[in-house]
Design an enzyme around this catalytic site. Structure first.
Site, PDB file in Angstrom:
ATOM      1  N   HIS A  90     -32.640 -29.949  -5.991  1.00 20.67           N
ATOM      2  CA  HIS A  90     -32.374 -30.054  -7.430  1.00 20.67           C
ATOM      3  C   HIS A  90     -33.643 -30.407  -8.198  1.00 20.67           C
ATOM      4  CE1 HIS A  90     -27.887 -29.939  -8.213  1.00 20.67           C
ATOM      5  NE2 HIS A  90     -27.976 -29.715  -6.913  1.00 20.67           N
ATOM      6  N   GLY A  96     -40.076 -27.691 -11.373  1.00 21.23           N
ATOM      7  CA  GLY A  96     -40.890 -27.872 -10.177  1.00 21.23           C
ATOM      8  C   GLY A  96     -40.686 -29.230  -9.528  1.00 21.23           C
ATOM      9  N   PRO A 182     -27.998 -23.071  -9.050  1.00 21.19           N
ATOM     10  CA  PRO A 182     -26.821 -22.456  -8.420  1.00 21.19           C
ATOM     11  C   PRO A 182     -25.797 -23.492  -7.970  1.00 21.19           C
ATOM     12  CG  PRO A 182     -28.832 -21.418  -7.634  1.00 21.19           C
ATOM     13  CD  PRO A 182     -29.260 -22.586  -8.467  1.00 21.19           C
ATOM     14  N   HIS A 212     -27.313 -25.826   4.815  1.00 17.59           N
ATOM     15  CA  HIS A 212     -25.878 -26.118   4.815  1.00 17.59           C
ATOM     16  C   HIS A 212     -25.324 -26.293   6.230  1.00 17.59           C
ATOM     17  CE1 HIS A 212     -25.200 -24.337   0.510  1.00 17.59           C
ATOM     18  NE2 HIS A 212     -25.878 -25.468   0.511  1.00 17.59           N
ATOM     19  N   THR A 264     -20.616 -27.773  13.874  1.00 19.69           N
ATOM     20  CA  THR A 264     -21.502 -28.890  14.256  1.00 19.69           C
ATOM     21  C   THR A 264     -22.048 -29.541  12.983  1.00 19.69           C
ATOM     22  OG1 THR A 264     -23.392 -27.371  14.442  1.00 19.69           O
ATOM     23  CG2 THR A 264     -22.161 -27.851  16.469  1.00 19.69           C
TER      24      THR A 264
END
Length: 344
Positions: A90, A96, A182, A212, A264
């Protein structure tokens, strides 16, 4: 044929696939044709202004202090590893990698709706407070956050990557800019264009989505896929039936949490991509990586070997960590408290 040779071959294949994915694409998405532009060295040379030895004289204890603090926090709560990675994402996605996500004031990125579920601020504050005791006014919050994300990844089994230092802390932070990050329900074209705007490639998109493999999200963010996909009153047909059954039982309440990696969830590995092949991507943006022709070959390639994913993740994170960094004292500062700009 040796394993090292095979790994080099796979990396070459990834590069070729990524290059092909960068070509203009016309699909049945009702969207305009786009061209992905991969930045040249001249276009993306901000990292040349950073240095691996930046704190050798001014704060030689920096890395050891940070490493010990991160290890201490992750030991208490291993979910903070994913939180610190997300916090870093984020931060770098808006203005930047300048630590602007850490600023705590009305109307800041941190106050945005998109930032409501961000965690890990207390870890950064703890590291900064300790560093101020040993090296006052020397280490930037932007460098702390970038390095903490790396060390947190390593703590849960992920790869190590080198981080150059010298980032200055930004003094500007607007909530509306954070809303452009996003949120997990975009289409692939939107994601590619977002990554392109940061100087990153289709390969970086697919590889960094592999973060993820750890972490979780609220059930409220995926319930539309489970019960009313695109207003049909039915589940998303792309979800594996057994996985769908599990999610519907797990996510009766929007406030519940569900793991991003259903296999996992506490280990940083390539299982994320293997899950996508089984239609077990939790977020729609995850599963679309498997179904979209621009990204699916990369997903397949990253399932082949753990070392290929780890090597490429390190490379992509190294690129990500130098997005639009501030290195001039006229552009930024070294905050003494990561939550606030310095009061002169």
């Amino acid at each position: 044929m040796s394993n090292s040779y095979l790994q080099l071959l796979l990396l070459l294949v990834l590069y070729i696939i990524s290059a092909n994915s960068a070509q203009p694409y016309e699909g049945n998405y009702g969207e305009a044709v786009f061209t992905l532009q991969v930045p040249t060295l001249e276009e993306n040379n901000l990292d040349n202004l950073l240095s691996f030895g930046y704190y050798h004289k001014s704060c030689p204890q920096f890395e050891s202090i940070l490493h010990n603090k991160v290890k201490e926090w992750i030991k208490k709560d291993d979910t903070l590893a994913a939180s610190l990675l997300r916090l870093h994402f984020h931060d770098c996605s808006v203005r930047g990698c300048d630590g602007s996500i850490l600023l705590k004031h009305e109307g800041s990125e941190r106050a945005a709706q998109a930032s409501k579920t961000l965690r890990g601020f207390e870890v950064i504050d703890d590291i900064k407070a300790e560093l101020e005791k040993h090296c006052p006014k020397k280490v930037s919050c932007a460098d702390i956050l970038t390095t903490a994300a790396r060390d947190a990844t390593v703590e849960v089994g992920g790869p190590y990557w080198t981080v150059p230092y010298g980032r200055k802390d930004g003094t500007i932070s607007f909530d509306y800019e954070a809303e452009m990050i996003p949120k997990g329900h975009e289409n692939i074209t939107s994601l590619v264009e977002f990554f392109q705007s940061k100087g990153l490639t289709v390969l970086d998109l697919v590889v960094l989505s592999g973060a993820h493999t750890i972490g979780r999200t609220t059930c409220g963010s995926i319930q539309y896929r489970l019960y009313n996909y695109k207003g049909t009153g039915k589940p998303d047909p792309s979800i594996d039936p057994k996985y769908l059954n599990f999610l519907q039982r797990k996510c009766r309440w929007a406030s519940e949490y569900v793991d991003l990696d259903g296999t996992t969830p506490k280990t940083f590995d390539r299982m994320y991509y293997l899950n996508l092949k089984k239609n077990m991507g939790l977020l729609s943006t995850d599963q679309l990586l498997q179904s979209d022709p621009r990204t699916s070959p990369l997903v397949s390639a990253l399932t082949t070997s753990p070392s290929v994913f780890e090597h490429q993740f390190s490379a992509s994170m190294s690129k990500f960590g130098v997005i639009d960094v501030l290195t001039d004292e006229d552009e930024g500062e070294i905050r003494t408290n990561c939550n606030f700009v310095n009061a002169y």
